[in-house]
Design a protein around this motif. Structure first.
Motif, PDB file in Angstrom:
ATOM      1  N   GLU A 167      32.115  43.026  42.618  1.00 55.08           N
ATOM      2  CA  GLU A 167      33.537  42.681  42.602  1.00 55.08           C
ATOM      3  C   GLU A 167      33.980  42.415  44.031  1.00 55.08           C
ATOM      4  O   GLU A 167      34.006  43.322  44.874  1.00 55.08           O
ATOM      5  CB  GLU A 167      34.342  43.822  41.990  1.00 55.08           C
ATOM      6  CG  GLU A 167      33.978  44.095  40.534  1.00 55.08           C
ATOM      7  CD  GLU A 167      34.895  45.149  39.927  1.00 55.08           C
ATOM      8  OE1 GLU A 167      35.973  45.421  40.538  1.00 55.08           O
ATOM      9  OE2 GLU A 167      34.551  45.692  38.876  1.00 55.08           O
ATOM     10  N   GLU A 168      34.320  41.167  44.298  1.00 54.45           N
ATOM     11  CA  GLU A 168      34.638  40.766  45.666  1.00 54.45           C
ATOM     12  C   GLU A 168      35.856  41.503  46.205  1.00 54.45           C
ATOM     13  O   GLU A 168      35.910  41.856  47.387  1.00 54.45           O
ATOM     14  CB  GLU A 168      34.868  39.254  45.719  1.00 54.45           C
ATOM     15  CG  GLU A 168      33.642  38.427  45.343  1.00 54.45           C
ATOM     16  CD  GLU A 168      33.897  36.950  45.493  1.00 54.45           C
ATOM     17  OE1 GLU A 168      34.973  36.598  46.046  1.00 54.45           O
ATOM     18  OE2 GLU A 168      33.046  36.145  45.085  1.00 54.45           O
TER      19      GLU A 168
ATOM     20  N   SER B   4      34.816  44.966  47.297  1.00 58.53           N
ATOM     21  CA  SER B   4      33.961  44.893  48.479  1.00 58.53           C
ATOM     22  C   SER B   4      34.788  44.662  49.735  1.00 58.53           C
ATOM     23  O   SER B   4      34.601  45.342  50.762  1.00 58.53           O
ATOM     24  CB  SER B   4      32.929  43.773  48.316  1.00 58.53           C
ATOM     25  OG  SER B   4      32.089  44.015  47.212  1.00 58.53           O
TER      26      SER B   4
ATOM     27  N   MET C 165      28.652  39.541  54.920  1.00 57.07           N
ATOM     28  CA  MET C 165      29.823  39.175  54.129  1.00 57.07           C
ATOM     29  C   MET C 165      30.781  38.321  54.949  1.00 57.07           C
ATOM     30  O   MET C 165      31.026  38.584  56.123  1.00 57.07           O
ATOM     31  CB  MET C 165      30.558  40.430  53.651  1.00 57.07           C
ATOM     32  CG  MET C 165      29.776  41.263  52.648  1.00 57.07           C
ATOM     33  SD  MET C 165      30.642  42.793  52.238  1.00 57.07           S
ATOM     34  CE  MET C 165      32.180  42.159  51.590  1.00 57.07           C
TER      35      MET C 165
ATOM     36  N   GLY D  82      34.682  37.908  51.310  1.00 57.17           N
ATOM     37  CA  GLY D  82      34.018  38.972  50.575  1.00 57.17           C
ATOM     38  C   GLY D  82      32.553  38.710  50.390  1.00 57.17           C
ATOM     39  O   GLY D  82      31.723  39.509  50.746  1.00 57.17           O
ATOM     40  N   GLU D  83      32.150  37.567  49.831  1.00 59.36           N
ATOM     41  CA  GLU D  83      30.750  37.298  49.526  1.00 59.36           C
ATOM     42  C   GLU D  83      30.201  36.209  50.422  1.00 59.36           C
ATOM     43  O   GLU D  83      30.940  35.473  51.062  1.00 59.36           O
ATOM     44  CB  GLU D  83      30.589  36.868  48.059  1.00 59.36           C
ATOM     45  CG  GLU D  83      30.490  38.041  47.099  1.00 59.36           C
ATOM     46  CD  GLU D  83      29.315  38.942  47.410  1.00 59.36           C
ATOM     47  OE1 GLU D  83      28.186  38.450  47.534  1.00 59.36           O
ATOM     48  OE2 GLU D  83      29.531  40.148  47.529  1.00 59.36           O
TER      49      GLU D  83
END
Length: 416
Positions: free
Chosen positions: A45-46, A49, A90, A94-95
């Motif tokens: 879950e971004e 994170s 990251m 987030g990702e």
């Protein structure tokens, strides 16, 4: 009695309290790992994170965990390493890895607070955490901003952090720690941010390679061998062409490499040879290099190096290409079976009953590949083993060849 019981009771409570705190830290770090990497289903879950990263940075928890890593349990140190490396990969959203876009927020944070990386570098001095600090440092040097800090210092004044790897960490008595430090140095100089590294090596060429010669003269076998291998990769990289030309124009560096050719270890000779051949292949050799090579030409020609060290073989024997080895045509591959000359058909290739067909014509040899059969691989192993035995017998015979073998070996081409 009561006064004596007080310290004893307090001392009995401390280990239990520490154990409880360590168990709590292990659980929290495991939960952080699951948030950043995902649980068993692999989903991340971004939002969670990014929120976790913000909390870790704003509260200064990263600095605290890194500074007190030695007090963490083994599993907690592993989870901290995973969390630290994931945060470096990251992006701000987030990702992802941040390639081509804004650098990860954690990278900017470490650039402003580089004392955290300094703690990781100091960690090589502690065998308990050195193998956790190594992967974290290697993740940092993927990013140019952090690599620049490591090479040039905080204000570009001195690369003291880098010199510690040359003079201290790779010479540590603990083999695992020294090997990990050497791996970090190799990735720093040969793998990431090659333009920046090439610029640094050009600016500090003499100082870097003066320290590098300390590695080549090390009494540790692994340090000498891995340093030679790293030197070959460094010089032959296209980004380092100018560095290579300066290196192979140095009389002292040629003498160092030629002394390593005399090392009793075939593997050291092998790695030194790959650096030595760069000196020889240079079309614009300085006069001092030409003079040294000319003075030692008889020794080098009399003892050419093997391009691949093999057990039991003479380390100075140069092996030619497979097609030009000049093995005698009259040496049988297997005892009791005549060798097949080039252009001739094997016995099983003759049709049964045809003129000149030998006995057993038309029948495949044992172990040959057949449709639907699985013995071809075994036959190949037998042939290779037989060829090896034949070659060894040929070498033991003192190099005597038949007329055909001599003709084949007359034009042999050696390669390096």
């Amino acid at each position: 009695g009561a006064g004596g019981a007080g310290p004893g009771a307090a001392g009995a409570e401390v280990p239990a309290a520490l154990t409880e705190a360590q168990a709590t830290i292990c659980k929290r770090l495991g939960a952080m790992r699951d948030v950043l990497y995902g649980t068993e289903d692999g989903k991340v879950e971004e939002g969670k994170s990014a929120e976790l990263v913000q909390v870790l940075l704003s509260e200064g928890l990263v600095r605290s965990l890194v500074r007190h890593m030695e007090r963490l349990p083994f599993e907690a140190r592993k989870d901290l390493t995973l969390v630290f490396n994931r945060m470096l990969r990251m992006t701000r959203g987030g990702e992802g890895g941040g390639a081509g876009g804004a650098p990860p927020e954690f990278v900017l944070y470490l650039e402003r607070n580089f004392d955290i990386v300094d703690v990781l570098i100091d960690g090589y001095g502690s065998p308990e955490v050195a193998l956790n600090c190594g992967p974290m440092i290697r993740e940092c040097i993927r990013h140019e901003r952090l690599t620049r800090k490591l090479l040039y210092g905080d204000h570009g004044e001195s690369p003291d952090r880098l010199w510690r790897f040359f003079s201290e960490f790779v010479h540590l008595p603990n083999f695992d720690v020294a090997s990990d430090a050497l791996l970090t140095l190799k990735e720093l100089l040969t793998r990431y941010n090659k333009d920046l590294v090439a610029q640094f090596l050009n600016e500090r060429h003499d100082e870097v390679f003066a320290r590098y010669e300390e590695l080549l003269r090390s009494e540790n076998y692994v340090t000498r061998r891995q340093s030679l291998k790293m030197l070959g990769e460094l010089l032959l990289d296209r980004k380092n062409f100018t560095i290579m030309m300066r290196f192979i124009s140095s009389r002292e560096k040629l003498k160092t490499i030629m002394n390593l050719l005399r090392d009793p270890s075939p593997n050291i000779q092998f790695e030194a040879f790959h650096v030595f051949k760069v000196f020889v292949a240079n079309p614009k050799k300085p006069p001092e290099i030409v003079a040294i090579l000319y003075k030692n030409k008889a020794k080098v020609a009399a003892r050419p190096l093997s391009p691949r060290p093999r057990g039991g073989a003479a380390p100075w024997q140069l092996r030619p290409r497979r097609a030009a080895r000049g093995l005698p045509g009259d040496v049988p591959l297997r005892e009791g079976r005549p060798a097949v000359q080039r252009g001739e058909a094997a016995p099983h290739q003759h049709a049964a009953g045809s003129p000149g067909a030998p006995a057993g014509a038309g029948r495949r040899p044992c172990g040959a590949r057949t449709r639907g059969g699985g013995r071809g691989q075994a036959a190949g192993v037998q042939v290779v083993a037989a060829a090896r035995r034949a070659r060894e017998a040929f070498l033991r015979s003192g190099g005597r060849r038949s007329a055909r073998g001599a003709a084949a070996g007359a034009g042999r081409v050696y390669y390096v």
